[in-house]
Design a protein around this motif. Structure first.
Motif, PDB file in Angstrom:
ATOM      1  N   LEU A  38       0.824  -1.192   0.000  1.00 13.38           N
ATOM      2  CA  LEU A  38       0.000   0.000   0.000  1.00 13.38           C
ATOM      3  C   LEU A  38       0.863   1.248   0.000  1.00 13.38           C
ATOM      4  O   LEU A  38       2.048   1.210   0.362  1.00 13.38           O
ATOM      5  CB  LEU A  38      -0.964   0.020   1.177  1.00 13.38           C
ATOM      6  CG  LEU A  38      -0.412   0.191   2.593  1.00 13.38           C
ATOM      7  CD1 LEU A  38      -1.516   0.696   3.516  1.00 13.38           C
ATOM      8  CD2 LEU A  38       0.129  -1.120   3.146  1.00 13.38           C
ATOM      9  N   THR A  39       0.271   2.329  -0.434  1.00  9.93           N
ATOM     10  CA  THR A  39       0.948   3.617  -0.461  1.00  9.93           C
ATOM     11  C   THR A  39       0.128   4.633   0.321  1.00  9.93           C
ATOM     12  O   THR A  39      -1.090   4.525   0.423  1.00  9.93           O
ATOM     13  CB  THR A  39       1.126   4.123  -1.907  1.00  9.93           C
ATOM     14  OG1 THR A  39      -0.168   4.302  -2.512  1.00  9.93           O
ATOM     15  CG2 THR A  39       1.931   3.145  -2.740  1.00  9.93           C
ATOM     16  N   GLY A  40       0.827   5.605   0.888  1.00  7.00           N
ATOM     17  CA  GLY A  40       0.146   6.662   1.619  1.00  7.00           C
ATOM     18  C   GLY A  40       0.750   6.864   2.994  1.00  7.00           C
ATOM     19  O   GLY A  40       1.464   6.001   3.514  1.00  7.00           O
ATOM     20  N   ARG A  41       0.465   7.983   3.585  1.00  4.66           N
ATOM     21  CA  ARG A  41       0.975   8.286   4.914  1.00  4.66           C
ATOM     22  C   ARG A  41       0.359   7.346   5.938  1.00  4.66           C
ATOM     23  O   ARG A  41      -0.820   6.998   5.875  1.00  4.66           O
ATOM     24  CB  ARG A  41       0.647   9.725   5.271  1.00  4.66           C
ATOM     25  CG  ARG A  41       1.318  10.763   4.350  1.00  4.66           C
ATOM     26  CD  ARG A  41       0.970  12.171   4.755  1.00  4.66           C
ATOM     27  NE  ARG A  41       1.439  12.468   6.113  1.00  4.66           N
ATOM     28  CZ  ARG A  41       1.238  13.638   6.713  1.00  4.66           C
ATOM     29  NH1 ARG A  41       0.573  14.613   6.086  1.00  4.66           N
ATOM     30  NH2 ARG A  41       1.696  13.840   7.943  1.00  4.66           N
ATOM     31  N   GLY A  42       1.175   6.930   6.888  1.00  2.78           N
ATOM     32  CA  GLY A  42       0.709   6.036   7.940  1.00  2.78           C
ATOM     33  C   GLY A  42       0.652   4.587   7.534  1.00  2.78           C
ATOM     34  O   GLY A  42       0.031   3.776   8.231  1.00  2.78           O
ATOM     35  N   SER A  43       1.330   4.245   6.427  1.00  3.00           N
ATOM     36  CA  SER A  43       1.224   2.872   5.931  1.00  3.00           C
ATOM     37  C   SER A  43       1.834   1.863   6.897  1.00  3.00           C
ATOM     38  O   SER A  43       1.312   0.752   7.047  1.00  3.00           O
ATOM     39  CB  SER A  43       1.864   2.750   4.548  1.00  3.00           C
ATOM     40  OG  SER A  43       3.215   3.174   4.577  1.00  3.00           O
ATOM     41  N   GLN A  44       2.920   2.212   7.570  1.00  6.23           N
ATOM     42  CA  GLN A  44       3.532   1.265   8.501  1.00  6.23           C
ATOM     43  C   GLN A  44       2.612   0.970   9.673  1.00  6.23           C
ATOM     44  O   GLN A  44       2.479  -0.181  10.104  1.00  6.23           O
ATOM     45  CB  GLN A  44       4.879   1.809   8.985  1.00  6.23           C
ATOM     46  CG  GLN A  44       5.961   1.823   7.926  1.00  6.23           C
ATOM     47  CD  GLN A  44       6.303   0.428   7.425  1.00  6.23           C
ATOM     48  OE1 GLN A  44       6.262  -0.542   8.186  1.00  6.23           O
ATOM     49  NE2 GLN A  44       6.622   0.314   6.147  1.00  6.23           N
ATOM     50  N   ASP A  45       1.950   1.988  10.196  1.00  9.66           N
ATOM     51  CA  ASP A  45       0.988   1.768  11.280  1.00  9.66           C
ATOM     52  C   ASP A  45      -0.183   0.916  10.788  1.00  9.66           C
ATOM     53  O   ASP A  45      -0.682   0.047  11.512  1.00  9.66           O
ATOM     54  CB  ASP A  45       0.469   3.101  11.809  1.00  9.66           C
ATOM     55  CG  ASP A  45       1.521   3.867  12.604  1.00  9.66           C
ATOM     56  OD1 ASP A  45       2.502   3.236  13.050  1.00  9.66           O
ATOM     57  OD2 ASP A  45       1.357   5.087  12.766  1.00  9.66           O
ATOM     58  N   ALA A  46      -0.602   1.164   9.551  1.00 13.20           N
ATOM     59  CA  ALA A  46      -1.710   0.389   8.994  1.00 13.20           C
ATOM     60  C   ALA A  46      -1.335  -1.078   8.856  1.00 13.20           C
ATOM     61  O   ALA A  46      -2.151  -1.961   9.136  1.00 13.20           O
ATOM     62  CB  ALA A  46      -2.120   0.965   7.641  1.00 13.20           C
ATOM     63  N   LEU A  47      -0.103  -1.346   8.442  1.00 15.50           N
ATOM     64  CA  LEU A  47       0.335  -2.731   8.302  1.00 15.50           C
ATOM     65  C   LEU A  47       0.400  -3.435   9.652  1.00 15.50           C
ATOM     66  O   LEU A  47       0.100  -4.631   9.754  1.00 15.50           O
ATOM     67  CB  LEU A  47       1.687  -2.784   7.597  1.00 15.50           C
ATOM     68  CG  LEU A  47       1.662  -2.410   6.113  1.00 15.50           C
ATOM     69  CD1 LEU A  47       3.074  -2.314   5.557  1.00 15.50           C
ATOM     70  CD2 LEU A  47       0.845  -3.418   5.312  1.00 15.50           C
ATOM     71  N   ALA A  48       0.765  -2.703  10.692  1.00 11.87           N
ATOM     72  CA  ALA A  48       0.742  -3.289  12.036  1.00 11.87           C
ATOM     73  C   ALA A  48      -0.693  -3.641  12.429  1.00 11.87           C
ATOM     74  O   ALA A  48      -0.952  -4.689  13.038  1.00 11.87           O
ATOM     75  CB  ALA A  48       1.355  -2.319  13.041  1.00 11.87           C
ATOM     76  N   GLY A  49      -1.641  -2.788  12.060  1.00 11.71           N
ATOM     77  CA  GLY A  49      -3.045  -3.077  12.328  1.00 11.71           C
ATOM     78  C   GLY A  49      -3.540  -4.285  11.558  1.00 11.71           C
ATOM     79  O   GLY A  49      -4.356  -5.066  12.056  1.00 11.71           O
ATOM     80  N   VAL A  50      -3.038  -4.452  10.327  1.00 10.74           N
ATOM     81  CA  VAL A  50      -3.404  -5.620   9.519  1.00 10.74           C
ATOM     82  C   VAL A  50      -3.021  -6.905  10.239  1.00 10.74           C
ATOM     83  O   VAL A  50      -3.795  -7.869  10.287  1.00 10.74           O
ATOM     84  CB  VAL A  50      -2.728  -5.541   8.134  1.00 10.74           C
ATOM     85  CG1 VAL A  50      -2.759  -6.900   7.436  1.00 10.74           C
ATOM     86  CG2 VAL A  50      -3.402  -4.485   7.270  1.00 10.74           C
TER      87      VAL A  50
END
Length: 287
Positions: A38-50
């Motif tokens: 994925l692309t976009g700001r906050g992607s690393q936090d989003a991946l942790a949520g995944v």
């Protein structure tokens, strides 16, 4: 059982906006290789949520580690089923009806019998999704029944992750949990058959694709996609593109057991859904 899916990512970079930075994660969940880009700001936090969401989903649908599904199979009943468990069962009921009963998760005892070389006749007598009692308060199996969600849980998980990323504002993402679903695109996906190799490529934008190949895994000497009626698979590979990954996943499983006329009739009821079929001689066609 770790399912082999015949989908490959052939040109992911084509979907990434110029100047954008992509983040990705790879792992395993529900017996499938998992990758999220994925692309976009906050992607690393989003991946942790995944990863947290996938752990929760495995706690619902895993067939081989303790889960709500193993509790149901062991005890024959699941009181106060979680909302996602009930939602998945509702999708199963819909696809079971759409496919004339070809998609039926109650084949699990038959899989076990075939895989262990025991007489399958008693297990065949247990098959029947219409014998599963569903209510908001409790899910109950008929005596001796057990379920497998291996033909739909990966797609359902893909849809949950996609919805979470979209709600967080992401517009360019590719979610692969055994099936692919895209936010934005195009993402270029190759479709392969176990015998014929790569047989097609599609550009996926805002939809999902799932591919099933019966001979990819064997239950003893029998292809792993099992017909409730005991018929052999009619197609070497069935690949379905649909608005949701759960629908694509379940249909690709059922279509392996359906003739072209039945597949065409089913697709006519599902706008935005199409199938690519590989026959036993390796010939590709579309429905």
């Amino acid at each position: 059982m770790k399912r082999r899916r015949f989908l490959t990512l052939t040109a992911a970079a084509l979907a990434i906006p110029r100047g954008a930075r992509a983040s990705s994660w790879q792992g395993t969940a529900l017996g499938a290789d998992v990758s999220i880009t994925l692309t976009g700001r906050g992607s690393q936090d989003a991946l942790a949520g995944v990863r947290q969401t996938l752990a929760r989903i495995e706690g619902l649908f895993s067939l081989y580690t303790p889960s709500a599904l193993t509790q149901l199979n062991t005890q024959g009943t699941l009181p106060a089923p979680p909302a996602d468990f009930t939602a998945l069962c509702q999708i199963i009921s819909r696809v079971h009806a759409l496919t004339g009963g070809r998609f039926d998760p109650t084949v699990q005892p038959l899989w076990t019998a075939l895989a262990t070389g025991t007489d399958p006749r008693a297990a065949r007598a247990l098959i029947g999704w219409d014998r599963v009692t569903l209510s908001p308060d409790r899910i109950t199996l008929a005596p001796g029944q057990a379920l497998t969600f291996n033909g739909i849980a990966q797609g359902f998980a893909t849809d949950i992750i996609t919805a979470e990323l979209a709600a967080a504002g992401f517009t360019h993402a590719l979610i692969n949990i055994g099936e692919y679903r895209a936010l934005g695109g195009p993402w270029h996906i190759g479709i392969a058959d176990p015998a014929a190799g790569q047989i097609a490529q599609l550009a996926l934008t805002g939809k999902a694709v799932a591919t099933s190949s019966p001979a990819a895994i064997m239950a003893g000497n029998t292809p792993h996609i099992l017909s409730p009626a005991g018929h052999p698979p009619l197609w070497s590979t069935a690949s379905v593109t649909a608005p949701s990954a759960a629908l694509a996943d379940a249909l690709s499983t059922a279509f392996c057991l359906m003739d072209r006329a039945a597949i065409t009739q089913t697709l006519a009821k599902l706008p935005g859904t199409e199938a690519r079929l590989v026959d036993m001689d390796g010939n590709l066609s579309r429905a």
